[in-house]
Design an enzyme around this catalytic site. Structure first.
Site, mmCIF file in Angstrom:
data_model
loop_
_atom_site.group_PDB
_atom_site.id
_atom_site.type_symbol
_atom_site.label_atom_id
_atom_site.label_comp_id
_atom_site.label_asym_id
_atom_site.label_seq_id
_atom_site.Cartn_x
_atom_site.Cartn_y
_atom_site.Cartn_z
ATOM 1 C CD GLU A 93 5.344 -11.365 -3.369
ATOM 2 O OE1 GLU A 93 5.048 -12.537 -3.647
ATOM 3 O OE2 GLU A 93 4.508 -10.453 -3.351
ATOM 4 C CB CYS A 106 8.539 -2.698 -8.747
ATOM 5 S SG CYS A 106 7.433 -2.143 -7.442
ATOM 6 C CB CYS A 113 2.802 -1.507 4.407
ATOM 7 S SG CYS A 113 2.644 0.287 4.299
ATOM 8 C CB CYS A 117 -3.534 1.897 1.105
ATOM 9 S SG CYS A 117 -2.354 3.209 1.430
ATOM 10 C CB CYS A 120 -2.554 -1.706 -0.764
ATOM 11 S SG CYS A 120 -0.876 -2.334 -0.711
ATOM 12 C CB SER A 192 6.070 5.637 -4.649
ATOM 13 O OG SER A 192 4.695 5.752 -4.447
ATOM 14 C CB CYS A 335 0.112 -1.061 -8.980
ATOM 15 S SG CYS A 335 1.433 0.056 -9.175
HETATM 16 S S1 SF4 Z 1 -0.216 1.263 -1.019
HETATM 17 FE FE1 SF4 Z 1 1.895 1.439 -0.220
HETATM 18 S S2 SF4 Z 1 1.650 2.688 1.637
HETATM 19 FE FE2 SF4 Z 1 -0.390 1.917 1.140
HETATM 20 S S3 SF4 Z 1 -0.594 0.009 2.350
HETATM 21 FE FE3 SF4 Z 1 0.171 -0.541 0.287
HETATM 22 S S4 SF4 Z 1 2.382 -0.628 0.544
HETATM 23 FE FE4 SF4 Z 1 1.593 0.548 2.283
#
Ligand code: SF4
Length: 346
Positions: A93, A106, A113, A117, A120, A192, A335
């Site tokens: 996306e 973005c 990933c 985190c 997220c 980032s 975000c």
């Molecule tokens: S914030 Fe960024 S680095 Fe952390 S899990 Fe999500 S996508 Fe990955």
């Protein structure tokens, strides 16, 4: 014949490709212009190429890496979330946000990933693979074709940890910045990272000209390790020590990103510590009140957010404080909300 992917090749690689196919080296510059400056992916439209070259190129090479699968439109802002399908049926996306004169895109750097985190949505998907430079660039080219407003800013803050796909990310940023490519100013490109220390070192020592953003998100190692597990290996102190070497200037300051999570990192002591870290650098502190993704985290109430920001303002000497009320929350485009788990092929 199986076609090879051409999108993402830089000028040197295109020159080799042209020579290898018995075409003059200057044809590489023409291809490069068509692909990146004009965003053309149909060889028939590249009208200054000789016909034997057009035939060879369209037979042997694929100029488009992504297909648009779906577009969601925010009802409250001029924000669109675009779902792309890759040639191997993966989904990623990107988000296009228009606010006054700014059109910010973005983009994603990986499918999923593995940094994990805890706050997220992408982290919850797990990791599938890195995106190629061509797939990174094509997100921007496709969005450029969707919108009339020219793209003014690109942020590598979508799905994935850009520094775990360092080479392709830097290569794509170079094409974005190149006046013969997409001609975007260096200060308009932000990369980032959650804190991949060896790559932060490499980025600084190579003198990469693009803006650098660090997802700090906590002010003690205990809290940070709880929400960003790689902090166990690369602690806040190690990251701050490295960032002190970054050659900030007026136009190019490090961005410290701070997702504000209720009861996790939102105390006044956190704000004081964040201010003292930020004062050791010339930087911007970007506070992002958390956007709900249906997990255990939530956004602090408005009073807490305002108090937190007040402490940052009060202590501000070498940094600037910004608050990012995310765009596209209603379409899960804000975000930390990007996830394609529901679309991925089994
Ligand atoms: S914030 Fe960024 S680095 Fe952390 S899990 Fe999500 S996508 Fe990955």
């Amino acid at each position: 014949m199986v076609q090879k992917q051409i999108k993402g090749l830089d000028l040197d690689e295109l020159t080799l490709l042209c020579k290898g196919n018995n075409f003059s080296a200057f044809r590489a510059r023409q291809l490069y212009h068509w692909m990146y400056r004009h965003g053309v992916s149909d060889v028939k439209q590249m009208d200054n190429l000789p016909s034997d070259m057009s035939t060879c190129m369209s037979n042997q090479y694929q100029f488009k890496t992504l297909e648009i699968e779906n577009i969601q439109h925010s009802t409250s802002e001029d924000t669109k979330k675009i779902l792309f399908k890759t040639h191997d049926e993966k989904f990623i996306e990107s988000v296009s946000m228009i606010d006054k004169n700014l059109h910010t895109v973005c983009i994603s750097s990986q499918v999923g990933c593995n940094v994990d985190c805890k706050f997220c949505a992408t982290g919850l998907m797990g990791f599938s693979r890195n995106l190629s430079c061509g797939e990174i660039i094509d997100q921007i080219i496709e969005i450029r074709g969707l919108r009339e407003e020219p793209i003014t800013n690109v942020v590598y803050m979508g799905m994935g940890e850009p520094f775990l796909n360092y080479n392709e990310v830097i290569k794509s940023a170079k094409i974005l910045h190149d006046p013969h490519g997409m001609n975007l100013g260096r200060n308009r490109i932000t990369i980032s990272t959650s804190g991949i220390l060896p790559k932060i070192k490499q980025y600084i020592s190579e003198g990469q000209p693009y803006k650098l953003a660090i997802s700090l998100n906590a002010t003690t190692d205990e809290t940070r390790t709880g929400i960003i597990p790689i902090n166990k290996k690369w602690t806040i102190e190690m990251i701050m020590k490295e960032l002190a070497k970054y050659p900030s200037d007026k136009k190019n300051r490090i961005m410290l990103e701070y997702v504000l999570l209720k009861g996790v990192n939102d105390t006044m002591q956190d704000a004081e510590r964040l201010a003292s870290y930020a004062n050791t650098l010339r930087c911007k502190v970007n506070v992002i009140p958390f956007n709900d993704i249906g997990n255990e985290f939530s956004r602090p109430d408005e009073q807490t957010i305002n108090r937190f920001i007040g402490v940052l303002h009060k202590n501000q000497r070498h940094y600037q404080t910004l608050v990012r009320w995310s765009k596209g929350v209603d379409i899960d485009a804000a975000c930390g909300q990007l996830s394609t788990a529901r679309h991925d092929a089994p």
